[in-house]
Structures are given as structure tokens and as C-alpha cells.
Design an enzyme around this catalytic site. Structure first.
Site, PDB file in Angstrom:
ATOM      1  N   HIS A   1       0.875  -1.052   0.353  1.00 24.24           N
ATOM      2  CA  HIS A   1       0.371  -0.564   0.254  1.00 24.24           C
ATOM      3  C   HIS A   1       0.435   1.202   0.014  1.00 24.24           C
ATOM      4  O   HIS A   1       2.121   1.731   0.153  1.00 24.24           O
ATOM      5  CB  HIS A   1      -0.634   0.274   1.104  1.00 24.24           C
ATOM      6  CG  HIS A   1      -0.237   0.285   2.359  1.00 24.24           C
ATOM      7  ND1 HIS A   1      -0.053   1.610   3.101  1.00 24.24           N
ATOM      8  CD2 HIS A   1       0.275  -0.469   3.167  1.00 24.24           C
ATOM      9  CE1 HIS A   1       0.635   1.743   4.220  1.00 24.24           C
ATOM     10  NE2 HIS A   1       0.781   0.091   4.167  1.00 24.24           N
ATOM     11  N   CYS A   2       0.403   2.458  -0.374  1.00 20.40           N
ATOM     12  CA  CYS A   2       0.615   3.356  -0.684  1.00 20.40           C
ATOM     13  C   CYS A   2      -0.281   4.685   0.056  1.00 20.40           C
ATOM     14  O   CYS A   2      -1.722   4.069   0.633  1.00 20.40           O
ATOM     15  CB  CYS A   2       1.349   3.637  -1.481  1.00 20.40           C
ATOM     16  SG  CYS A   2       0.142   4.441  -3.250  1.00 20.40           S
TER      17      CYS A   2
ATOM     18  N   MET B   1      -2.166   6.432  -1.409  1.00 21.40           N
ATOM     19  CA  MET B   1      -3.912   6.242  -2.105  1.00 21.40           C
ATOM     20  C   MET B   1      -3.852   5.190  -2.960  1.00 21.40           C
ATOM     21  O   MET B   1      -4.874   4.199  -3.671  1.00 21.40           O
ATOM     22  CB  MET B   1      -4.063   7.218  -3.387  1.00 21.40           C
ATOM     23  CG  MET B   1      -4.077   8.491  -2.655  1.00 21.40           C
ATOM     24  SD  MET B   1      -4.889   9.908  -3.527  1.00 21.40           S
ATOM     25  CE  MET B   1      -6.280   9.932  -4.985  1.00 21.40           C
ATOM     26  N   GLY B   2      -3.096   3.647  -2.516  1.00 18.31           N
ATOM     27  CA  GLY B   2      -3.080   2.895  -3.313  1.00 18.31           C
ATOM     28  C   GLY B   2      -2.952   2.787  -5.134  1.00 18.31           C
ATOM     29  O   GLY B   2      -3.213   2.054  -5.410  1.00 18.31           O
TER      30      GLY B   2
ATOM     31  N   SER C   1       0.105   4.703  -7.302  1.00 15.41           N
ATOM     32  CA  SER C   1       1.220   5.083  -7.687  1.00 15.41           C
ATOM     33  C   SER C   1       2.761   3.479  -7.407  1.00 15.41           C
ATOM     34  O   SER C   1       3.325   2.960  -7.769  1.00 15.41           O
ATOM     35  CB  SER C   1       1.816   6.769  -7.579  1.00 15.41           C
ATOM     36  OG  SER C   1       3.200   6.307  -8.187  1.00 15.41           O
ATOM     37  N   ARG C   2       2.760   4.815  -6.071  1.00 17.54           N
ATOM     38  CA  ARG C   2       4.083   3.305  -5.099  1.00 17.54           C
ATOM     39  C   ARG C   2       3.991   2.687  -5.205  1.00 17.54           C
ATOM     40  O   ARG C   2       4.602   1.384  -5.283  1.00 17.54           O
ATOM     41  CB  ARG C   2       4.452   4.318  -4.063  1.00 17.54           C
ATOM     42  CG  ARG C   2       4.764   6.219  -3.477  1.00 17.54           C
ATOM     43  CD  ARG C   2       5.379   7.191  -2.822  1.00 17.54           C
ATOM     44  NE  ARG C   2       3.464   7.550  -2.613  1.00 17.54           N
ATOM     45  CZ  ARG C   2       3.303   8.352  -1.031  1.00 17.54           C
ATOM     46  NH1 ARG C   2       3.873   8.151  -0.528  1.00 17.54           N
ATOM     47  NH2 ARG C   2       2.175   8.293  -1.149  1.00 17.54           N
TER      48      ARG C   2
END
Length: 191
Positions: free
Chosen positions: A129-130, A132-133, A135-136
């Protein structure tokens, strides 16, 4: 004048950008206002946002045994959980302090992240996860699919996008193109 490698990178970036920009098809399949906290994008691999990462009871019910936080920290657009946050849940944790900007060097974290995902899949399920889920976190899952599942970049992006609307930023995409080129040179195996 561009070198041959730079031309290849630019061409590949153009191709992958078309895939990532085709959100209309994906979004048209979802009910209005629907936004999932997490989605299983490949067997045992979930991509999610900060809210999913903070719901430990929910994660335990899903069978999540490992969490890779690609946005660890206390700054804006990061997720301030950490190893201690999951201790009582028996969830193994890896946190990477990365920002979602085009100049961030995510490639130096690919190997440890992929090793962590492999370990997680041997023992259970993983949430990557990041904030917002999008990009990263998706960059690491795409890299895993390229490296371990032998998919090319476009196949990996499409595989993840079958389940979640992800869009790694252009800097991350460029680093994934370079990963793909290195994997191709080495016959699909990086040390």
C-alpha cells in the site's frame, strides 16, 4: 541527439503511458462513487490505500500476513503506521519512506520489496500500500510481476489494472522501463 537506449526508453514510455491513461474502460465497469480500499490484483497480492492499511482486524480476516508500506512517514501524503502498529496482529511489516514524485528513486528499493513480497507469498498474503494505492504501491507489484512472474512491463501493468485503477507516475514508469531492459539483457533474472 538521443542514444539508442534513450530512444527505446522513450518509445516504451509512450506505449505504457497509453495503457495507464486508458482509465475510461476501467472506470466504466465500476458503480458510481465506488472506490475500494484494497484489491487482490494477483493471487495473494493486494494493493490498497492508507485506510486499508489501518484496518488490522479487516486485514486479519482477509488472511494478510505481511504489509509493505511504500509511503512510510509522517509527512504529507505518507502513511504513519510502522512495525509496532501491527505487532498485536502478528503481521510482518516493511516500511519504505518514498514520496510520490517523478524524481524519487524507487528502483533502489525494488530488490528488497520483491524479496519481501516473495517471503509473504510463501507464508500467506501481502498488502502493498501507499497513500492512495495508485502509484508507489503499484510500482512494486508491477516490478514483482516482471521479475518473478516473467511478465513484460505492459503485461504486468495490464494484469494489475484488471483489478485496480493504478497509475505509477512517469518517473516510476521510466524506472520500470529500465528494469524491463535489464531483465531482458540478463534473461529475466537479476541478482
Amino acid at each position: 541527439m538521443l542514444t539508442n537506449e534513450q530512444r527505446i526508453v522513450e518509445t516504451r514510455l509512450s506505449e505504457i503511458t497509453e495503457v495507464c491513461d486508458d482509465s475510461a474502460t476501467y472506470l466504466s465497469k465500476m458503480p458510481a462513487g465506488c472506490r475500494n480500499l484494497l484489491d487482490e490484483v494477483y493471487p495473494g497480492i493486494f494493493v490498497g490505500d492508507r485506510h486499508a492499511a489501518q484496518k488490522t482486524e479487516f486485514l486479519k480476516r482477509l488472511g494478510i500476513t505481511h504489509i509493505l508500506n511504500a509511503a512510510e512517514g509522517t509527512r504529507a501524503r505518507t502513511v504513519n503506521t510502522g512495525k509496532d502498529y501491527y505487532t498485536s496482529s502478528n503481521i510482518e511489516y516493511l516500511g519504505l519512506e518514498l514520496l510520490d514524485n517523478e524524481s524519487e528513486v524507487i528502483s533502489e528499493y525494488l530488490h528488497p520489496a520483491i524479496q519481501f513480497i516473495c517471503k509473504a507469498l510463501d507464508q500467506g498474503k501481502v498488502l502493498v500500500h501507499c497513500e492512495m494505492g495508485i502509484s508507489r504501491s503499484s510500482t512494486f507489484v508491477i516490478a514483482y510481476l516482471m521479475w518473478k512472474e516473467k511478465m513484460n512491463l505492459i503485461e504486468a501493468v495490464k494484469k494489475v489494472r484488471e483489478k485496480r485503477d493504478v497509475r505509477p507516475n512517469s518517473g516510476f514508469l521510466k524506472q520500470l522501463v529500465l528494469l524491463e531492459m535489464n531483465l531482458n539483457k540478463l534473461g529475466g533474472c537479476l541478482v
